[in-house]
Design an enzyme around this catalytic site. Structure first.
Site, PDB file in Angstrom:
ATOM      1  N   GLY A  48       0.776  -1.235   0.000  1.00  0.00           N
ATOM      2  CA  GLY A  48       0.000   0.000   0.000  1.00  0.00           C
ATOM      3  C   GLY A  48       0.804   1.280   0.000  1.00  0.00           C
ATOM      4  O   GLY A  48       0.681   2.123  -0.888  1.00  0.00           O
ATOM      5  N   ARG A  98       7.722 -10.731   1.108  1.00  0.00           N
ATOM      6  CA  ARG A  98       6.742 -11.641   0.521  1.00  0.00           C
ATOM      7  C   ARG A  98       6.566 -11.377  -0.967  1.00  0.00           C
ATOM      8  O   ARG A  98       6.970 -10.332  -1.498  1.00  0.00           O
ATOM      9  CB  ARG A  98       5.390 -11.501   1.233  1.00  0.00           C
ATOM     10  CG  ARG A  98       4.758 -10.132   1.053  1.00  0.00           C
ATOM     11  CD  ARG A  98       3.420 -10.027   1.753  1.00  0.00           C
ATOM     12  NE  ARG A  98       2.903  -8.672   1.663  1.00  0.00           N
ATOM     13  CZ  ARG A  98       1.620  -8.367   1.535  1.00  0.00           C
ATOM     14  NH1 ARG A  98       0.710  -9.329   1.489  1.00  0.00           N
ATOM     15  NH2 ARG A  98       1.240  -7.111   1.481  1.00  0.00           N
ATOM     16  N   SER A 148      -1.467  -3.967   5.061  1.00  0.00           N
ATOM     17  CA  SER A 148      -1.607  -4.862   6.208  1.00  0.00           C
ATOM     18  C   SER A 148      -0.355  -4.826   7.071  1.00  0.00           C
ATOM     19  O   SER A 148       0.691  -4.300   6.672  1.00  0.00           O
ATOM     20  CB  SER A 148      -1.850  -6.293   5.711  1.00  0.00           C
ATOM     21  OG  SER A 148      -0.742  -6.725   4.910  1.00  0.00           O
ATOM     22  N   LYS A 193      -9.031   5.941   4.594  1.00  0.00           N
ATOM     23  CA  LYS A 193      -9.618   5.561   3.310  1.00  0.00           C
ATOM     24  C   LYS A 193     -10.023   4.074   3.322  1.00  0.00           C
ATOM     25  O   LYS A 193      -9.313   3.209   2.822  1.00  0.00           O
ATOM     26  CB  LYS A 193      -8.625   5.800   2.159  1.00  0.00           C
ATOM     27  CG  LYS A 193      -9.292   5.646   0.773  1.00  0.00           C
ATOM     28  CD  LYS A 193      -8.343   5.118  -0.269  1.00  0.00           C
ATOM     29  CE  LYS A 193      -8.029   3.661  -0.146  1.00  0.00           C
ATOM     30  NZ  LYS A 193      -9.200   2.765  -0.354  1.00  0.00           N
ATOM     31  N   LEU A 233     -16.039   3.034  -3.275  1.00  0.00           N
ATOM     32  CA  LEU A 233     -17.173   2.146  -3.545  1.00  0.00           C
ATOM     33  C   LEU A 233     -17.036   1.409  -4.873  1.00  0.00           C
ATOM     34  O   LEU A 233     -18.025   1.002  -5.471  1.00  0.00           O
ATOM     35  CB  LEU A 233     -18.472   2.966  -3.551  1.00  0.00           C
ATOM     36  CG  LEU A 233     -18.750   3.768  -2.275  1.00  0.00           C
ATOM     37  CD1 LEU A 233     -19.882   4.757  -2.505  1.00  0.00           C
ATOM     38  CD2 LEU A 233     -19.070   2.836  -1.107  1.00  0.00           C
ATOM     39  N   VAL A 260      -6.336  -3.790  -9.568  1.00  0.00           N
ATOM     40  CA  VAL A 260      -5.192  -3.826  -8.659  1.00  0.00           C
ATOM     41  C   VAL A 260      -4.535  -2.446  -8.618  1.00  0.00           C
ATOM     42  O   VAL A 260      -4.214  -1.859  -9.647  1.00  0.00           O
ATOM     43  CB  VAL A 260      -4.164  -4.877  -9.112  1.00  0.00           C
ATOM     44  CG1 VAL A 260      -2.947  -4.862  -8.175  1.00  0.00           C
ATOM     45  CG2 VAL A 260      -4.785  -6.263  -9.136  1.00  0.00           C
ATOM     46  N   ASP A 264      -4.838   2.440  -4.056  1.00  0.00           N
ATOM     47  CA  ASP A 264      -3.580   3.122  -3.752  1.00  0.00           C
ATOM     48  C   ASP A 264      -3.407   4.356  -4.636  1.00  0.00           C
ATOM     49  O   ASP A 264      -2.907   5.392  -4.177  1.00  0.00           O
ATOM     50  CB  ASP A 264      -2.400   2.177  -3.949  1.00  0.00           C
ATOM     51  CG  ASP A 264      -2.443   0.979  -3.010  1.00  0.00           C
ATOM     52  OD1 ASP A 264      -2.975   1.123  -1.888  1.00  0.00           O
ATOM     53  OD2 ASP A 264      -1.956  -0.090  -3.396  1.00  0.00           O
TER      54      ASP A 264
END
Length: 320
Positions: A48, A98, A148, A193, A233, A260, A264
């Site tokens: 992010g 990751r 996350s 957000k 939304l 994707v 961001d």
């Protein structure tokens, strides 16, 4: 590395605790029991806060990205960031960065996203992140924490960061979900957000219908959890709630290739325009434009400046 700002623009720093080396490719059909022959693959530095920083850079702003990196994937990640010339402060970790996988199914147009768990951070590692951010905060600037939290990092990490940012005289912006979202909202932020799903999970309700969405976003403002709530939304647009009232905007009409990075891109443009001193309404239009521009690009690609500026003009003309 220090990131200087254009005259009049407020400094922006982004924080990414759980970055990911994004691998994207395509195959004709996804099914079990057989090898799936894939097309050309693509690597991007994801996560992010890093994506927010990359968007700000693409739109002509300047930013300092703070992120963790470790192992061979972390080295590849750092090289990609250096290639994009995004000013960065990197916190080395013992574990490996990751990897996430995105596969487009050519026969149907469906997209499959596989999101892996991050490496576990030690207490020394995540505390080093806090200390580094604390030393890098610019009074009057913006700190954006997005994504996350990896294993080992306490769920109140963003709440701790919010206190640091407040003490440093800056504005804290956050985009996360679950318990970390609940913890940081209890602390209070400048802007949050959430997506409709994330905010619905926070309130324990699906938030179907515009009235319920506006009430939920406005409730966070009324409680002091956030000064601004930018509720995204999807193809239904977005809502921006504050003490001044509520703004609702639809998304511009575009051909969607991949969602994707759309959130961001939305957040990156919103924070950049606010940092540049734009009125809130104009910054919100820019955010919608950037999110839509990202949806126009394939796989894990982010928005392009020319698309954002064109869609900004279209949205401005539509409301004038």
């Amino acid at each position: 590395m220090e990131a200087s700002q254009p005259s009049g623009a407020k400094p922006i720093l982004t924080v990414t605790m759980n970055p990911a080396l994004d691998v994207s490719t395509s195959t004709d059909r996804v099914y079990s029991g057989h090898k799936l022959r894939c097309g050309t693959s693509r690597l991007d530095p994801g996560g992010g806060g890093v994506n927010v920083a990359r968007v700000i850079q693409r739109l002509g702003g300047q930013v300092l990205a703070v992120y963790t990196a470790g192992g061979p994937p972390g080295e590849a990640y750092r090289r990609l960031m250096e290639g994009e010339q995004v000013p960065s402060l990197v916190i080395p970790i013992k574990g490996s960065t990751r990897q996430n996988f995105t596969v487009d199914e050519n026969s149907t147009g469906n997209q499959f996203r596989f999101v892996l768990e991050g490496a576990e951070l030690s207490e020394d590692e995540w505390r080093t992140c806090l200390q580094l951010v604390g030393r890098s905060i610019s009074p009057g600037g913006y700190v954006v924490a997005s994504g996350s939290l990896p294993p080992g990092v306490p769920e109140d990490f963003y709440a701790q960061l919010a206190r640091l940012v407040r003490k440093g005289g800056a504005r804290f912006v956050v985009d996360t979900s679950g318990q970390p979202l609940a913890e940081v909202l209890a602390e209070g932020v400048f802007l949050v957000k959430p997506s409709k799903r994330e905010l619905g999970e926070h309130f324990g309700a699906p938030l179907e219908g515009e009235r319920n969405q506006i009430e939920a976003a406005s409730a966070l403002v009324a409680s002091g959890s956030a000064e601004y709530v930018a509720l995204t939304l999807g193809d239904a647009g977005a809502i921006l709630a504050s003490k001044e009232g509520v703004i609702r905007l639809p998304v511009p009409s575009v051909r969607v290739l991949s969602t994707v990075g759309a959130g961001d891109s939305f957040l990156g443009a919103l924070v950049l325009r606010l940092a540049q001193g734009c009125p809130v309404e104009a910054a919100f239009r820019s955010a919608l434009a950037a999110g839509s521009a990202a949806a126009m690009t394939p796989a894990t690609e982010l928005c392009h400046r020319k698309d954002v500026e064109r869609l900004e003009e279209e949205l401005a003309a539509a409301v004038s």
